[in-house]
Design a protein around this motif. Structure first.
Motif, PDB file in Angstrom:
ATOM      1  N   UNK A  55       0.840  -1.191   0.000  1.00  0.00           N
ATOM      2  CA  UNK A  55       0.000   0.000   0.000  1.00  0.00           C
ATOM      3  C   UNK A  55       0.875   1.241   0.000  1.00  0.00           C
ATOM      4  N   UNK A  56       0.694   2.094  -1.003  1.00  0.00           N
ATOM      5  CA  UNK A  56       1.482   3.313  -1.130  1.00  0.00           C
ATOM      6  C   UNK A  56       0.683   4.556  -0.754  1.00  0.00           C
ATOM      7  N   UNK A  57      -0.604   4.528  -0.963  1.00  0.00           N
ATOM      8  CA  UNK A  57      -1.484   5.660  -0.675  1.00  0.00           C
ATOM      9  C   UNK A  57      -2.695   5.177   0.104  1.00  0.00           C
ATOM     10  N   UNK A  58      -3.266   6.077   0.890  1.00  0.00           N
ATOM     11  CA  UNK A  58      -4.531   5.818   1.555  1.00  0.00           C
ATOM     12  C   UNK A  58      -5.318   7.115   1.548  1.00  0.00           C
ATOM     13  N   UNK A  59      -6.518   7.079   2.050  1.00  0.00           N
ATOM     14  CA  UNK A  59      -7.372   8.251   2.060  1.00  0.00           C
ATOM     15  C   UNK A  59      -7.520   8.774   3.477  1.00  0.00           C
ATOM     16  N   UNK A  60      -7.476  10.093   3.625  1.00  0.00           N
ATOM     17  CA  UNK A  60      -7.664  10.721   4.930  1.00  0.00           C
ATOM     18  C   UNK A  60      -9.091  10.456   5.391  1.00  0.00           C
ATOM     19  N   UNK A  61      -9.247  10.042   6.643  1.00  0.00           N
ATOM     20  CA  UNK A  61     -10.581   9.740   7.171  1.00  0.00           C
ATOM     21  C   UNK A  61     -11.385  11.005   7.433  1.00  0.00           C
ATOM     22  N   UNK A  62     -10.725  12.160   7.475  1.00  0.00           N
ATOM     23  CA  UNK A  62     -11.426  13.403   7.752  1.00  0.00           C
ATOM     24  C   UNK A  62     -11.892  14.100   6.472  1.00  0.00           C
ATOM     25  N   UNK A  63     -10.976  14.298   5.506  1.00  0.00           N
ATOM     26  CA  UNK A  63     -11.334  15.059   4.305  1.00  0.00           C
ATOM     27  C   UNK A  63     -11.447  14.198   3.052  1.00  0.00           C
ATOM     28  N   UNK A  64     -10.944  12.955   3.076  1.00  0.00           N
ATOM     29  CA  UNK A  64     -11.069  12.053   1.947  1.00  0.00           C
ATOM     30  C   UNK A  64     -10.012  12.215   0.869  1.00  0.00           C
ATOM     31  N   UNK A  65      -9.035  13.097   1.067  1.00  0.00           N
ATOM     32  CA  UNK A  65      -7.972  13.289   0.078  1.00  0.00           C
ATOM     33  C   UNK A  65      -6.980  12.130   0.125  1.00  0.00           C
ATOM     34  N   UNK A  71       2.907   9.558   5.932  1.00  0.00           N
ATOM     35  CA  UNK A  71       2.663  10.880   6.495  1.00  0.00           C
ATOM     36  C   UNK A  71       2.026  10.768   7.864  1.00  0.00           C
ATOM     37  N   UNK A  72       2.365  11.683   8.744  1.00  0.00           N
ATOM     38  CA  UNK A  72       1.803  11.690  10.093  1.00  0.00           C
ATOM     39  C   UNK A  72       0.611  12.635  10.209  1.00  0.00           C
ATOM     40  N   UNK A  73       0.524  13.628   9.292  1.00  0.00           N
ATOM     41  CA  UNK A  73      -0.577  14.577   9.278  1.00  0.00           C
ATOM     42  C   UNK A  73      -1.063  14.749   7.848  1.00  0.00           C
ATOM     43  N   UNK A  77      -6.153  18.859   5.506  1.00  0.00           N
ATOM     44  CA  UNK A  77      -7.020  19.266   6.614  1.00  0.00           C
ATOM     45  C   UNK A  77      -6.284  19.327   7.952  1.00  0.00           C
ATOM     46  N   UNK A  78      -5.001  18.979   7.977  1.00  0.00           N
ATOM     47  CA  UNK A  78      -4.125  19.043   9.144  1.00  0.00           C
ATOM     48  C   UNK A  78      -4.480  18.062  10.259  1.00  0.00           C
ATOM     49  N   UNK A  79      -5.300  17.068   9.953  1.00  0.00           N
ATOM     50  CA  UNK A  79      -5.671  16.081  10.980  1.00  0.00           C
ATOM     51  C   UNK A  79      -4.535  15.068  11.139  1.00  0.00           C
ATOM     52  N   UNK A  80      -4.209  14.664  12.378  1.00  0.00           N
ATOM     53  CA  UNK A  80      -3.242  13.583  12.563  1.00  0.00           C
ATOM     54  C   UNK A  80      -3.755  12.296  11.925  1.00  0.00           C
ATOM     55  N   UNK A  81      -2.867  11.543  11.306  1.00  0.00           N
ATOM     56  CA  UNK A  81      -3.255  10.331  10.597  1.00  0.00           C
ATOM     57  C   UNK A  81      -3.229   9.153  11.560  1.00  0.00           C
ATOM     58  N   UNK A  82      -4.337   8.411  11.596  1.00  0.00           N
ATOM     59  CA  UNK A  82      -4.405   7.189  12.388  1.00  0.00           C
ATOM     60  C   UNK A  82      -3.716   6.092  11.595  1.00  0.00           C
ATOM     61  N   UNK A  83      -2.628   5.545  12.108  1.00  0.00           N
ATOM     62  CA  UNK A  83      -1.820   4.548  11.386  1.00  0.00           C
ATOM     63  C   UNK A  83      -2.565   3.212  11.205  1.00  0.00           C
ATOM     64  N   UNK A  84      -3.568   2.933  12.008  1.00  0.00           N
ATOM     65  CA  UNK A  84      -4.267   1.650  11.911  1.00  0.00           C
ATOM     66  C   UNK A  84      -5.303   1.629  10.796  1.00  0.00           C
ATOM     67  N   UNK A  85      -5.792   2.792  10.386  1.00  0.00           N
ATOM     68  CA  UNK A  85      -6.864   2.844   9.400  1.00  0.00           C
ATOM     69  C   UNK A  85      -6.266   2.989   8.007  1.00  0.00           C
TER      70      UNK A  85
END
Length: 87
Positions: A55-65, A71-73, A77-85
Protein backbone atom coordinates in the motif's frame (compact mmCIF):
# COMPACT_ATOMS: atom_id res chain seq x y z
CA UNK A 1 48.20 32.60 -28.82
CA UNK A 2 44.82 32.99 -30.56
CA UNK A 3 44.39 29.23 -30.73
CA UNK A 4 45.11 28.95 -26.99
CA UNK A 5 42.43 31.56 -26.17
CA UNK A 6 39.92 29.80 -28.42
CA UNK A 7 40.62 26.50 -26.66
CA UNK A 8 40.08 28.11 -23.25
CA UNK A 9 36.81 29.71 -24.41
CA UNK A 10 35.63 26.40 -25.92
CA UNK A 11 36.40 24.59 -22.66
CA UNK A 12 34.52 27.21 -20.63
CA UNK A 13 31.50 27.04 -22.95
CA UNK A 14 31.51 23.26 -22.74
CA UNK A 15 31.75 23.30 -18.96
CA UNK A 16 29.14 25.99 -18.36
CA UNK A 17 26.50 24.96 -20.88
CA UNK A 18 26.94 21.26 -21.59
CA UNK A 19 28.68 19.55 -18.66
CA UNK A 20 26.71 21.32 -15.93
CA UNK A 21 23.41 20.87 -17.78
CA UNK A 22 24.00 17.11 -18.15
CA UNK A 23 24.87 16.69 -14.48
CA UNK A 24 21.86 18.73 -13.41
CA UNK A 25 19.49 16.46 -15.32
CA UNK A 26 20.89 13.39 -13.56
CA UNK A 27 19.80 14.73 -10.18
CA UNK A 28 16.26 15.16 -11.46
CA UNK A 29 16.07 11.56 -12.70
CA UNK A 30 17.46 10.23 -9.41
CA UNK A 31 14.30 11.44 -7.63
CA UNK A 32 12.24 8.48 -8.80
CA UNK A 33 9.43 7.15 -6.64
CA UNK A 34 10.20 3.65 -5.38
CA UNK A 35 8.20 1.10 -3.46
CA UNK A 36 9.40 0.94 0.16
CA UNK A 37 8.91 -2.84 0.19
CA UNK A 38 10.45 -4.16 -3.07
CA UNK A 39 12.23 -1.00 -4.35
CA UNK A 40 10.46 -1.14 -7.73
CA UNK A 41 9.89 2.09 -9.61
CA UNK A 42 6.31 3.29 -9.11
CA UNK A 43 4.37 6.28 -10.37
CA UNK A 44 3.50 8.93 -7.80
CA UNK A 45 -0.22 8.36 -8.46
CA UNK A 46 -0.17 4.61 -7.72
CA UNK A 47 -2.18 3.45 -4.69
CA UNK A 48 -0.38 0.09 -4.48
CA UNK A 49 2.84 -1.29 -5.90
CA UNK A 50 2.09 -3.32 -9.06
CA UNK A 51 4.86 -5.81 -8.17
CA UNK A 52 4.34 -6.63 -4.49
CA UNK A 53 0.96 -4.93 -3.77
CA UNK A 54 2.41 -2.82 -0.95
CA UNK A 55 0.00 0.00 0.00
CA UNK A 56 1.48 3.31 -1.13
CA UNK A 57 -1.48 5.66 -0.67
CA UNK A 58 -4.53 5.82 1.56
CA UNK A 59 -7.37 8.25 2.06
CA UNK A 60 -7.66 10.72 4.93
CA UNK A 61 -10.58 9.74 7.17
CA UNK A 62 -11.43 13.40 7.75
CA UNK A 63 -11.33 15.06 4.31
CA UNK A 64 -11.07 12.05 1.95
CA UNK A 65 -7.97 13.29 0.08
CA UNK A 66 -5.37 10.78 -1.11
CA UNK A 67 -2.30 10.84 1.14
CA UNK A 68 1.01 9.00 1.46
CA UNK A 69 1.09 6.06 3.86
CA UNK A 70 4.10 7.43 5.76
CA UNK A 71 2.66 10.88 6.49
CA UNK A 72 1.80 11.69 10.09
CA UNK A 73 -0.58 14.58 9.28
CA UNK A 74 -2.92 15.25 6.38
CA UNK A 75 -1.54 18.24 4.41
CA UNK A 76 -5.07 19.17 3.32
CA UNK A 77 -7.02 19.27 6.61
CA UNK A 78 -4.12 19.04 9.14
CA UNK A 79 -5.67 16.08 10.98
CA UNK A 80 -3.24 13.58 12.56
CA UNK A 81 -3.26 10.33 10.60
CA UNK A 82 -4.41 7.19 12.39
CA UNK A 83 -1.82 4.55 11.39
CA UNK A 84 -4.27 1.65 11.91
CA UNK A 85 -6.86 2.84 9.40
CA UNK A 86 -6.06 2.08 5.75
CA UNK A 87 -9.00 2.76 3.51
Amino acid sequence: MTLFILLIVAFLVYYLFIYRADNGSQTVTSKVNRCPNCNSIVEKDFNVCPICKETLKKYCTNCGEKIDVHWRFCPYCEKPIDKDVIK
